[in-house]
Design a protein around this motif. Structure first.
Motif, PDB file in Angstrom:
ATOM      1  N   GLU A  30      -7.125   9.076 -13.647  1.00 54.52           N
ATOM      2  CA  GLU A  30      -7.357   7.613 -13.413  1.00 54.52           C
ATOM      3  C   GLU A  30      -8.916   7.137 -13.436  1.00 54.52           C
ATOM      4  OE1 GLU A  30      -5.189   6.260 -10.165  1.00 54.52           O
ATOM      5  OE2 GLU A  30      -5.597   4.009 -10.751  1.00 54.52           O
ATOM      6  N   LEU A  32     -10.937   6.249 -11.283  1.00 60.59           N
ATOM      7  CA  LEU A  32     -10.899   6.017  -9.895  1.00 60.59           C
ATOM      8  C   LEU A  32     -11.959   6.936  -9.235  1.00 60.59           C
ATOM      9  CD1 LEU A  32      -7.557   6.659  -7.634  1.00 60.59           C
ATOM     10  CD2 LEU A  32      -9.725   6.971  -6.865  1.00 60.59           C
ATOM     11  N   GLY A  76      -1.869   5.069 -12.866  1.00 58.14           N
ATOM     12  CA  GLY A  76      -2.360   4.385 -11.698  1.00 58.14           C
ATOM     13  C   GLY A  76      -2.555   2.843 -11.486  1.00 58.14           C
ATOM     14  N   CYS A  77      -2.994   2.438 -10.187  1.00 60.21           N
ATOM     15  CA  CYS A  77      -3.233   1.030 -10.171  1.00 60.21           C
ATOM     16  C   CYS A  77      -4.126   0.423 -11.139  1.00 60.21           C
ATOM     17  CB  CYS A  77      -3.422   0.804  -8.706  1.00 60.21           C
ATOM     18  SG  CYS A  77      -2.107   1.218  -7.367  1.00 60.21           S
ATOM     19  N   TRP A 102     -10.245   0.357  -6.563  1.00 62.45           N
ATOM     20  CA  TRP A 102     -10.745   1.628  -6.109  1.00 62.45           C
ATOM     21  C   TRP A 102     -12.255   1.379  -6.039  1.00 62.45           C
ATOM     22  CZ3 TRP A 102      -6.883   3.825  -4.369  1.00 62.45           C
ATOM     23  CH2 TRP A 102      -5.639   3.960  -4.959  1.00 62.45           C
ATOM     24  N   GLU A 179       3.670   1.553 -10.545  1.00 66.02           N
ATOM     25  CA  GLU A 179       3.921   1.165  -9.340  1.00 66.02           C
ATOM     26  C   GLU A 179       4.334  -0.422  -9.335  1.00 66.02           C
ATOM     27  OE1 GLU A 179       1.429   2.895  -6.334  1.00 66.02           O
ATOM     28  OE2 GLU A 179       2.445   5.104  -6.779  1.00 66.02           O
ATOM     29  N   TYR A 247       4.101  11.354  -2.988  1.00 65.02           N
ATOM     30  CA  TYR A 247       2.718  12.211  -2.377  1.00 65.02           C
ATOM     31  C   TYR A 247       3.241  13.075  -1.163  1.00 65.02           C
ATOM     32  CZ  TYR A 247      -0.376  10.057  -6.003  1.00 65.02           C
ATOM     33  OH  TYR A 247      -0.764   9.508  -6.937  1.00 65.02           O
ATOM     34  N   GLN A 351      -4.923  14.024  -8.960  1.00 64.77           N
ATOM     35  CA  GLN A 351      -5.414  13.946 -10.131  1.00 64.77           C
ATOM     36  C   GLN A 351      -6.203  14.913 -10.534  1.00 64.77           C
ATOM     37  OE1 GLN A 351      -6.967  10.030 -10.840  1.00 64.77           O
ATOM     38  NE2 GLN A 351      -5.247   9.045  -9.469  1.00 64.77           N
TER      39      GLN A 351
END
Ligand code: AHR
Length: 495
Positions: A30, A32, A76-77, A102, A179, A247, A351
């Protein structure tokens, strides 16, 4: 070593047992922290760190050794804020993007669709593009499909050619939001199911022979209502997979340190990691109810241990160290996926580089392989092998948790592999594996462990935790006996 003291495990060969999809050994990268920028990607102009089109050569080499089957990107977000058109064409013309989830860093969009898809080609991995539903549009998504997959004349395919790529990449795996119950839009299951139907309708048809595999944003942990709603409200011909996230986190408001954890935190981490078995089992039960023919796959496209970030690492959003605890998490969770191979067809460790349970850590020119890297390397033998069902008779308990975890498979060359994890931090575990039906003459193996649960590979001591030859397995009359050391992981090979 007497049979009475040992845990007995029956490993059998059943003609109808499923193939373990190689995609269970997938990864996730990601935008991030230092996963993409300052991690994987150092830029085409970088003269200090050897790279191919800006991606570090040492990472490419390490990943090739893992045979990584697929790679999910860009989140991911982050995915539900990402506008892919900003990441193609001349780099100097690209707008910036603020990574609002992030760290609030401003990115220059220099790593985009071409970089990612070319990297996947280099690695021999299937790309998995995670598309923006939360702040994007249907048109934006289908333009992306046309851009990457259409080989005829069309606005997006022509633009791809202008940007230097003649042939389509033929991307198969497409996530429709991430998500969506949280950072992807805070939707209800019912609302998302409707939105999903709309997006999924327009996605196929750009790719000639390429099958487009549409992946619905699935439940978190034990949100069974989410899975039930998707399976009930979305026609199954519109949805090839549903993707669960889970997670191993002990407490979202206090996740604990990645290295200096105590026995209690270790226990809680393992308690959380082992919940994957229950979640996968129950989500599959729901899927079986609505889809007994198994048309819709279960993916777990984010999993791994999640701890507090290392505070001293610059730009290290979600940067954590990786210890023997992570070996225990990866080994047990992957055994769960293998054992549920009938329905679990893909999983993505979160990740890949410098973020969460990473396989690779970097510090400027330096790069190390984490203990989790070695688990993925040892377990790659299960990719596309046939599952050999295993049954543990009277497992030993570690504070109420099953201490032994097992999965086994037979590969296409006829070799068998048995992966065993003893999560007990202190006690060695005698085990007897009954393989009498498998016609095996020789056995050898590797073990991954270290003196302390907290041991890890550092930039100064990168080989502290590495696999060693395991000579302790004895094969006699169709039975393998061995003692699995405390907090260790073993993969045996037989032929
Ligand atoms: O992997 C880190 C984050 O965890 C992802 O962006 C998100 O999908 C999940 O909450």
């Amino acid at each position: 070593l007497s049979a009475q003291q040992s845990i007995v495990v029956q490993i059998t060969e059943e003609s109808g047992s499923p193939q373990i999809s190689k995609h269970i050994y997938g990864h996730f990268a990601e935008h991030l922290g230092r996963c993409i920028y300052e991690g994987l990607y150092v830029g085409e102009e970088n003269k200090i760190i050897p790279n191919t089109d800006g991606v570090r050569n040492d990472i490419i080499e390490a990943l090739k050794e893992l045979n990584i089957p697929n790679l999910r990107w860009p989140g991911g977000c982050f995915a539900d804020t990402y506008h892919w058109k900003d990441g193609v064409g001349p780099k100097e013309d690209r707008p910036t993007i603020v990574n609002r989830w992030w760290g609030g860093t401003t990115e220059d969009n220099s790593f985009g669709t071409h970089n990612f898809l070319n990297l996947c080609e280099e690695l021999g991995a299937e790309p998995y593009l995670s598309a923006n539903v939360g702040s994007g549009t249907v048109q934006e998504l289908i333009d992306w499909v046309q851009y990457t997959n259409h080989d005829g004349i069309s606005p997006m395919a022509d633009w791809r050619r202008e940007n230097g790529r003649e042939e389509p990449w033929k991307v198969k795996y497409w996530g429709v939001g991430n998500e969506t119950w949280g950072c992807g839009g805070n939707m209800t299951a019912e609302y998302y199911a409707d939105i999903y139907r709309q997006y999924a309708t327009f996605m196929p048809g750009w790719s000639g022979e390429t099958e487009v595999y549409r992946i619905a944003s699935g439940a978190s942990e034990d949100d069974y209502h989410w899975t039930e709603t998707l399976m009930k409200n979305v026609p199954h011909e519109l949805m090839e997979a549903v993707a669960l996230h889970d997670y191993a986190v002990i407490d979202w408001s206090n996740k604990g340190p990645s290295v200096n954890f105590d026995d209690e935190i270790y226990f809680k981490s393992m308690e959380q990691a082992l919940k994957m078995e229950e979640y996968v089992t129950k989500h599959i039960e729901i899927m079986d109810k609505y889809d007994p023919e198994g048309k819709v796959d279960l993916f777990v496209d984010e999993w791994g241990g999640w701890y507090d970030a290392e505070p001293e690492v610059k730009n290290g959003v979600l940067y954590q160290q990786n210890t023997i605890r992570d070996v225990m998490i990866a080994g047990t969770v992957l055994n769960t996926f293998n054992n549920h191979a009938r329905r679990v067809k893909m999983a993505n460790l979160a990740q890949m580089v410098n973020v969460l349970q990473a396989v690779i850590l970097t510090d400027e020119e330096k790069m190390i392989k984490t203990p989790t890297y070695h688990v993925m390397h040892m377990y790659k033998v299960h990719q596309d092998a046939q599952l050999l069902p295993s049954k543990i008779d009277k497992n030993k308990m570690f504070r109420g948790l099953p201490a032994l975890s097992v999965s086994a498979s037979r590969d296409q060359a006829g070799k068998i592999h048995i992966s065993l994890v003893n999560i007990d931090p202190e006690n060695n575990m005698p085990v007897e594996l009954d393989i009498s039906g498998l016609d095996i003459k020789n056995i050898n193996g590797q073990v991954l462990t270290s003196d302390r649960l907290q041991d890890y590979n550092s930039f100064d001591d990168p080989e502290k935790v590495t696999p060693k030859e395991f000579k302790g397995a004895k094969l006699k009359k169709g039975k393998i006996s061995l003692v699995i050391p405390a907090h260790s992981l073993i993969v045996l090979q037989g032929k």
